[in-house]
Design a protein around this motif. Structure first.
Motif, PDB file in Angstrom:
ATOM      1  N   ARG A  83      46.663  20.478  13.761  1.00 13.93           N
ATOM      2  CA  ARG A  83      46.022  19.306  13.166  1.00 13.93           C
ATOM      3  C   ARG A  83      47.072  18.399  12.546  1.00 13.93           C
ATOM      4  O   ARG A  83      48.153  18.846  12.169  1.00 13.93           O
ATOM      5  N   ASP A  84      46.723  17.122  12.444  1.00 15.89           N
ATOM      6  CA  ASP A  84      47.579  16.161  11.754  1.00 15.89           C
ATOM      7  C   ASP A  84      47.115  16.052  10.308  1.00 15.89           C
ATOM      8  O   ASP A  84      45.944  15.770  10.039  1.00 15.89           O
ATOM      9  N   TRP A  85      48.042  16.245   9.372  1.00 10.97           N
ATOM     10  CA  TRP A  85      47.764  16.177   7.951  1.00 10.97           C
ATOM     11  C   TRP A  85      48.462  14.945   7.383  1.00 10.97           C
ATOM     12  O   TRP A  85      49.645  14.730   7.623  1.00 10.97           O
ATOM     13  N   TRP A  86      47.747  14.159   6.623  1.00 14.53           N
ATOM     14  CA  TRP A  86      48.309  12.959   6.004  1.00 14.53           C
ATOM     15  C   TRP A  86      48.767  13.298   4.596  1.00 14.53           C
ATOM     16  O   TRP A  86      47.967  13.747   3.772  1.00 14.53           O
ATOM     17  N   LEU A  87      50.050  13.061   4.329  1.00 17.93           N
ATOM     18  CA  LEU A  87      50.614  13.271   3.006  1.00 17.93           C
ATOM     19  C   LEU A  87      50.975  11.919   2.411  1.00 17.93           C
ATOM     20  O   LEU A  87      51.739  11.163   3.012  1.00 17.93           O
ATOM     21  N   ARG A  88      50.417  11.629   1.265  1.00 22.85           N
ATOM     22  CA  ARG A  88      50.757  10.402   0.539  1.00 22.85           C
ATOM     23  C   ARG A  88      51.535  10.818  -0.694  1.00 22.85           C
ATOM     24  O   ARG A  88      51.015  11.529  -1.548  1.00 22.85           O
ATOM     25  N   GLN A  89      52.759  10.365  -0.760  1.00 22.21           N
ATOM     26  CA  GLN A  89      53.666  10.771  -1.829  1.00 22.21           C
ATOM     27  C   GLN A  89      53.934   9.578  -2.741  1.00 22.21           C
ATOM     28  O   GLN A  89      54.142   8.467  -2.280  1.00 22.21           O
ATOM     29  N   ARG A  90      53.903   9.826  -4.037  1.00 23.99           N
ATOM     30  CA  ARG A  90      54.201   8.787  -5.011  1.00 23.99           C
ATOM     31  C   ARG A  90      55.230   9.327  -5.998  1.00 23.99           C
ATOM     32  O   ARG A  90      55.003  10.349  -6.645  1.00 23.99           O
ATOM     33  N   VAL A  91      56.363   8.651  -6.106  1.00 24.48           N
ATOM     34  CA  VAL A  91      57.419   9.027  -7.041  1.00 24.48           C
ATOM     35  C   VAL A  91      57.449   7.971  -8.133  1.00 24.48           C
ATOM     36  O   VAL A  91      57.555   6.774  -7.846  1.00 24.48           O
ATOM     37  N   ALA A  92      57.326   8.404  -9.379  1.00 23.96           N
ATOM     38  CA  ALA A  92      57.275   7.471 -10.506  1.00 23.96           C
ATOM     39  C   ALA A  92      58.153   7.981 -11.641  1.00 23.96           C
ATOM     40  O   ALA A  92      58.401   9.186 -11.767  1.00 23.96           O
ATOM     41  N   ALA A  93      58.591   7.046 -12.452  1.00 23.20           N
ATOM     42  CA  ALA A  93      59.371   7.398 -13.639  1.00 23.20           C
ATOM     43  C   ALA A  93      58.434   7.999 -14.687  1.00 23.20           C
ATOM     44  O   ALA A  93      57.237   7.719 -14.709  1.00 23.20           O
ATOM     45  N   THR A  94      58.988   8.822 -15.548  1.00 18.00           N
ATOM     46  CA  THR A  94      58.217   9.417 -16.643  1.00 18.00           C
ATOM     47  C   THR A  94      58.715   8.839 -17.965  1.00 18.00           C
ATOM     48  O   THR A  94      59.632   8.026 -17.990  1.00 18.00           O
TER      49      THR A  94
END
Length: 125
Positions: A83-94
């Protein structure tokens, strides 16, 4: 033994008793079918969450190995279990300048709401 005495000792079930037994059996069979359908549905959902958790864990480990981690959003498709899995990644400052927060959402379709979310924190390079 006479035929009358033999017939009296070999009493069978009446039609009403057979119908009642069939009704009880049908009710039990319907309950078992409903329960098995629920278990099957739940096992598919658990399997999907397990694969999604593996994907998030793998992606976080890959990001730990990278030297430069850009801020912002990224999206990718990963093939796993046919299967195709969609990964949405978000990198943010803390709030702490030494750390970055990484949030990863997993879904099976790009338009679908994510059914698994993972988070991790990484030291800035």
């Amino acid at each position: 033994m006479s035929s009358r005495a033999l017939a009296a000792s070999m009493r069978g079930f009446t039609l009403l008793e057979i119908m009642l037994a069939l009704a009880i059996f049908a009710t039990l069979a319907a309950a078992v079918l409903t329960a098995s359908r629920y278990v099957l549905t739940q096992s598919v959902a658990v399997e999907q969450r397990l694969f999604a958790a593996w994907l998030v864990d793998n992606r976080l480990n890959e990001l730990h190995l990278k030297t430069g981690l850009p801020l912002g959003q990224n999206q990718q498709v990963v093939r796993m279990d046919g299967r195709d899995w969609w990964l949405r990644q978000r990198v943010a400052a803390t709030g702490d300048s030494r750390w970055l927060e990484v949030a990863i959402d997993v879904s099976l379709d790009v338009r679908e709401q994510p059914f698994y979310r993972g988070r991790g924190w990484m030291l800035r390079p």
